[in-house]
Motif scaffolding. Structure first.
Motif, mmCIF file in Angstrom:
data_model
loop_
_atom_site.group_PDB
_atom_site.id
_atom_site.type_symbol
_atom_site.label_atom_id
_atom_site.label_comp_id
_atom_site.label_asym_id
_atom_site.label_seq_id
_atom_site.Cartn_x
_atom_site.Cartn_y
_atom_site.Cartn_z
ATOM 1 N N MET A 1 0.825 -1.207 0.000
ATOM 2 C CA MET A 1 0.000 0.000 0.000
ATOM 3 C C MET A 1 0.858 1.257 0.000
ATOM 4 S SD MET A 1 -2.997 1.213 -0.081
ATOM 5 C CE MET A 1 -3.862 2.749 0.276
ATOM 6 N N ARG A 2 1.967 1.218 0.749
ATOM 7 C CA ARG A 2 2.825 2.397 0.867
ATOM 8 C C ARG A 2 3.460 2.783 -0.456
ATOM 9 N NH1 ARG A 2 4.381 4.132 5.776
ATOM 10 N NH2 ARG A 2 6.307 4.909 4.892
ATOM 11 N N ARG A 3 3.662 1.809 -1.359
ATOM 12 C CA ARG A 3 4.314 2.142 -2.621
ATOM 13 C C ARG A 3 3.419 2.994 -3.509
ATOM 14 N NH1 ARG A 3 4.330 -3.636 -5.885
ATOM 15 N NH2 ARG A 3 2.067 -4.004 -5.836
ATOM 16 N N PHE A 4 2.092 2.969 -3.253
ATOM 17 C CA PHE A 4 1.187 3.785 -4.048
ATOM 18 C C PHE A 4 1.041 5.198 -3.479
ATOM 19 C CE2 PHE A 4 -0.304 -0.611 -4.733
ATOM 20 C CZ PHE A 4 -0.152 -0.674 -6.113
ATOM 21 N N LEU A 5 1.558 5.441 -2.284
ATOM 22 C CA LEU A 5 1.471 6.758 -1.679
ATOM 23 C C LEU A 5 2.605 7.641 -2.189
ATOM 24 C CD1 LEU A 5 0.661 5.773 2.012
ATOM 25 C CD2 LEU A 5 -0.936 6.539 0.249
ATOM 26 N N PRO A 6 2.381 8.953 -2.244
ATOM 27 C CA PRO A 6 3.448 9.866 -2.688
ATOM 28 C C PRO A 6 4.658 9.780 -1.764
ATOM 29 C CG PRO A 6 1.311 10.979 -2.657
ATOM 30 C CD PRO A 6 1.115 9.644 -1.982
ATOM 31 N N GLN A 7 5.832 9.996 -2.339
ATOM 32 C CA GLN A 7 7.069 9.896 -1.583
ATOM 33 C C GLN A 7 7.732 11.249 -1.372
ATOM 34 O OE1 GLN A 7 7.951 6.912 -0.288
ATOM 35 N NE2 GLN A 7 6.076 6.126 -1.222
ATOM 36 N N THR A 8 7.171 12.330 -1.943
ATOM 37 C CA THR A 8 7.775 13.649 -1.816
ATOM 38 C C THR A 8 6.760 14.622 -1.238
ATOM 39 O OG1 THR A 8 7.157 14.248 -4.086
ATOM 40 C CG2 THR A 8 9.331 13.223 -3.751
ATOM 41 N N LEU A 9 7.272 15.645 -0.538
ATOM 42 C CA LEU A 9 6.407 16.647 0.081
ATOM 43 C C LEU A 9 5.613 17.447 -0.940
ATOM 44 C CD1 LEU A 9 5.452 18.115 2.619
ATOM 45 C CD2 LEU A 9 7.478 19.590 2.430
ATOM 46 N N PRO A 10 6.195 17.905 -2.080
ATOM 47 C CA PRO A 10 5.386 18.663 -3.044
ATOM 48 C C PRO A 10 4.189 17.886 -3.557
ATOM 49 C CG PRO A 10 7.721 18.953 -3.512
ATOM 50 C CD PRO A 10 7.621 17.898 -2.451
ATOM 51 N N VAL A 11 4.355 16.586 -3.807
ATOM 52 C CA VAL A 11 3.218 15.797 -4.307
ATOM 53 C C VAL A 11 2.133 15.695 -3.243
ATOM 54 C CG1 VAL A 11 2.530 13.552 -5.210
ATOM 55 C CG2 VAL A 11 4.723 14.519 -5.856
ATOM 56 N N TRP A 12 2.546 15.519 -1.974
ATOM 57 C CA TRP A 12 1.560 15.481 -0.895
ATOM 58 C C TRP A 12 0.784 16.794 -0.830
ATOM 59 C CZ3 TRP A 12 -0.847 11.918 1.574
ATOM 60 C CH2 TRP A 12 -0.256 10.692 1.841
ATOM 61 N N VAL A 13 1.510 17.911 -0.873
ATOM 62 C CA VAL A 13 0.843 19.221 -0.805
ATOM 63 C C VAL A 13 -0.094 19.408 -1.985
ATOM 64 C CG1 VAL A 13 1.229 21.704 -0.798
ATOM 65 C CG2 VAL A 13 2.745 20.220 0.507
ATOM 66 N N LEU A 14 0.349 18.978 -3.178
ATOM 67 C CA LEU A 14 -0.504 19.113 -4.360
ATOM 68 C C LEU A 14 -1.770 18.275 -4.222
ATOM 69 C CD1 LEU A 14 -0.828 20.292 -7.181
ATOM 70 C CD2 LEU A 14 0.405 18.317 -8.082
ATOM 71 N N LEU A 15 -1.634 17.068 -3.715
ATOM 72 C CA LEU A 15 -2.822 16.227 -3.509
ATOM 73 C C LEU A 15 -3.764 16.852 -2.488
ATOM 74 C CD1 LEU A 15 -1.366 12.596 -3.500
ATOM 75 C CD2 LEU A 15 -2.633 13.742 -5.309
ATOM 76 N N ILE A 16 -3.203 17.442 -1.441
ATOM 77 C CA ILE A 16 -4.042 18.101 -0.440
ATOM 78 C C ILE A 16 -4.774 19.288 -1.051
ATOM 79 C CG2 ILE A 16 -3.978 19.423 1.707
ATOM 80 C CD1 ILE A 16 -1.682 17.618 2.612
ATOM 81 N N VAL A 17 -4.081 20.056 -1.895
ATOM 82 C CA VAL A 17 -4.729 21.204 -2.548
ATOM 83 C C VAL A 17 -5.857 20.738 -3.462
ATOM 84 C CG1 VAL A 17 -4.363 23.051 -4.231
ATOM 85 C CG2 VAL A 17 -2.721 22.701 -2.398
ATOM 86 N N ILE A 18 -5.591 19.686 -4.250
ATOM 87 C CA ILE A 18 -6.625 19.185 -5.161
ATOM 88 C C ILE A 18 -7.801 18.623 -4.376
ATOM 89 C CG2 ILE A 18 -7.108 17.449 -6.924
ATOM 90 C CD1 ILE A 18 -4.249 17.757 -7.897
ATOM 91 N N ALA A 19 -7.517 17.871 -3.304
ATOM 92 C CA ALA A 19 -8.606 17.331 -2.488
ATOM 93 C C ALA A 19 -9.423 18.450 -1.856
ATOM 94 C CB ALA A 19 -8.035 16.404 -1.415
ATOM 95 N N GLY A 20 -8.733 19.473 -1.342
ATOM 96 C CA GLY A 20 -9.452 20.604 -0.775
ATOM 97 C C GLY A 20 -10.298 21.330 -1.805
ATOM 98 N N LEU A 21 -9.740 21.452 -3.024
ATOM 99 C CA LEU A 21 -10.499 22.089 -4.100
ATOM 100 C C LEU A 21 -11.756 21.292 -4.433
ATOM 101 C CD1 LEU A 21 -10.713 24.225 -6.362
ATOM 102 C CD2 LEU A 21 -9.311 22.731 -7.782
ATOM 103 N N LEU A 22 -11.627 19.979 -4.546
ATOM 104 C CA LEU A 22 -12.787 19.150 -4.865
ATOM 105 C C LEU A 22 -13.837 19.209 -3.753
ATOM 106 C CD1 LEU A 22 -11.066 15.977 -6.391
ATOM 107 C CD2 LEU A 22 -12.279 17.780 -7.604
ATOM 108 N N ILE A 23 -13.371 19.127 -2.498
ATOM 109 C CA ILE A 23 -14.315 19.166 -1.385
ATOM 110 C C ILE A 23 -15.047 20.508 -1.347
ATOM 111 C CG2 ILE A 23 -14.496 19.151 1.137
ATOM 112 C CD1 ILE A 23 -12.189 17.151 1.160
ATOM 113 N N SER A 24 -14.307 21.598 -1.524
ATOM 114 C CA SER A 24 -14.945 22.916 -1.493
ATOM 115 C C SER A 24 -15.912 23.094 -2.654
ATOM 116 C CB SER A 24 -13.870 24.008 -1.529
ATOM 117 O OG SER A 24 -13.131 23.950 -2.738
#
Length: 469
Positions: A1-24
């Protein structure tokens, strides 16, 4: 499961931004849809109340027959209107609190026109409505007319409010009022705009993240460069306050490391200079002991002292030499080193790969290969060499015929002054600096050295180096 998760901080932040955008976006669409439905309900009740007032005001002074004639003239399929002796809404109990309050409002407002009772009911949409009034054949109609026709069709197929009002003479006025149709929040016309805005937000987020993390990538590159070349230029101390502080700390660390290494080099040079004079005097005095039985032992000890001093000086100064990197034919270098040892042979001598060009310091790389080959010959009697190329890497495999190394000590032998052979004989034990120097040189050019026990016996040493582009 961990191999499918992002390994870098920018990708995590980008996913959080996209998720926040979709939720909003989803939350906003839900709130807007709910508010539209609530607003439409109020408007529908207002329209029903207003139409009831207009119809009652029109028919209040008419006779029962005149009311029927007027109702027949105003009747249409979308806005049904009848006058009869029985109510269309048979139940006197309202379906919900809103309708009950509306009934009270209508009775209170219309009582001056003789209305004594009001009943309102919600009716679901019917699919058998056939309202062709105003239909236009042909494709030459304008956009406004097309929109009006579409809106009329939507009204005809929407839910309805049915009202029954009783006049003072007992006659009932029955009419229907279609609810305002609620259009979709997302349509084929608005979806491209939503997609464009979401795409712009994602692009701006990516651009902002790259700008934000660029200094950290620069510092990571600088730290890696310092690990390979201690004399690399310092990084720029520009940017935000945090970035400037980090860059300043890295530059200070590099400066202190250079001072430490230079002090070690100066110490080794001073040691070599100071030892040279007494060693020379000892050799001269040793020549005077031509017939002494201790002469051979003293000469042997003196040679050991000179060898130790030379090894320590080499270990202390190999990192800070001013030798420049050059393009080196690795195959020719390995063959030249092998020619200096009688107990070294090549396996598959006719199939050596060609074009093995590396970028490194020539003297340092030759010392690296020499130390590995000499270590194999010293401890394993014979050394068998193999060269292999895989993509952008060349591997020199050195297999000896010795006893090997216990598995638990394979990594510890790279430490400084580590000797598995515990005797004090330098012919069999050495100082324990050869592998340390070799690995440091290999890592300095982006390579690595790995040890393993060969299945058929002996130690297998693999030197991997990157090839030049």
């Amino acid at each position: 499961m961990r191999r499918f998760l992002p390994q870098t901080l920018p990708v995590w932040v980008l996913l959080i931004v996209i998720a926040g955008l979709l939720i909003s976006q989803v939350a906003t669409l839900y709130i807007v849809s709910r508010d539209r439905v609530a607003a439409n309900d109020v408007v529908d009740l207002y329209r029903l109340n207003d139409r009831a007032f207009s119809l009652v005001q029109l028919m209040s002074g008419a006779t029962p027959e005149q009311r029927k004639v007027t109702a027949a003239g105003l009747f249409n399929s979308a806005y049904a209107l009848t006058v009869s002796d029985t109510p269309a809404v048979t139940s006197s109990i309202a379906g919900d609190d809103e309708l009950a309050e509306l009934e009270d409002i209508m009775v209170s407002r219309l009582s001056k026109f003789g209305i004594t009772d009001a009943r309102v009911r919600r009716d679901p949409a019917t699919t058998d409505t056939d309202d062709t009034d105003g239909a236009v054949d042909g494709a030459d109609i304008g956009q406004v007319e097309r929109d009006l026709l579409a809106l009329s069709a939507n009204f005809a197929q929407s839910d309805k409010l049915t009202a029954s009002l009783r006049f003072g003479d007992g006659q009932w006025l029955n009419f229907t009022e279609p609810n305002t149709p609620v259009g979709p929040i997302l349509s084929l016309d608005s979806l491209p705009l939503y997609s464009l805005i979401a795409g712009l937000v994602v692009i701006m987020s990516i651009w902002s993240l790259r700008r934000l993390t660029a200094p950290y990538r620069m510092m990571e590159t600088a730290v890696n460069r310092i690990g390979k070349d201690l004399k690399s230029p310092p990084i720029s101390e520009a940017g935000s306050r945090e970035v400037r502080a980090a860059a300043k700390a890295i530059n200070a660390m590099q400066a202190r490391l250079r001072e430490y290494v230079e002090d070690r080099e100066h110490l080794a040079a001073a040691l070599a200079h100071d030892l040279r004079t007494p060693l020379t005097r000892m050799r001269l005095r040793l020549e005077l002991l031509r017939k002494s039985p201790a002469r051979a032992a003293l000469a042997h000890d003196l040679a050991d002292i000179e060898g130790i001093a030379s090894s320590v000086i080499d270990f202390a100064t190999f990192e800070v030499t001013e030798e420049k990197d050059e393009r080196i034919d690795f195959l020719s270098l390995v063959e030249a080193v092998a020619d200096g040892f009688e107990a070294v042979s090549f396996e598959d001598d006719e199939t050596h790969p060609r074009g093995l060009i590396c970028i490194a310091r020539p003297v340092a790389l030759r010392r690296c290969v020499t130390n590995l080959v000499q270590n194999a010959v010293t401890y394993g009697k014979r050394a068998h060499l193999t060269l292999q190329r895989s993509e952008n890497t060349v591997t020199l495999a050195i297999r000896d015929e010795g006893p090997g190394i216990p598995q638990a000590q394979l990594d510890s032998v790279f430490g400084s002054f580590v000797r598995l052979e515990q005797s004090r004989n330098r012919q069999t034990g050495g100082l324990g600096l050869g592998l340390t120097i070799a690995r440091n040189i290999a890592r300095g050019v982006g390579g690595e050295i790995r040890l393993s026990n060969y299945p058929g016996g002996g130690l297998l040493t693999e030197l991997r180096l990157p090839l030049a582009a």
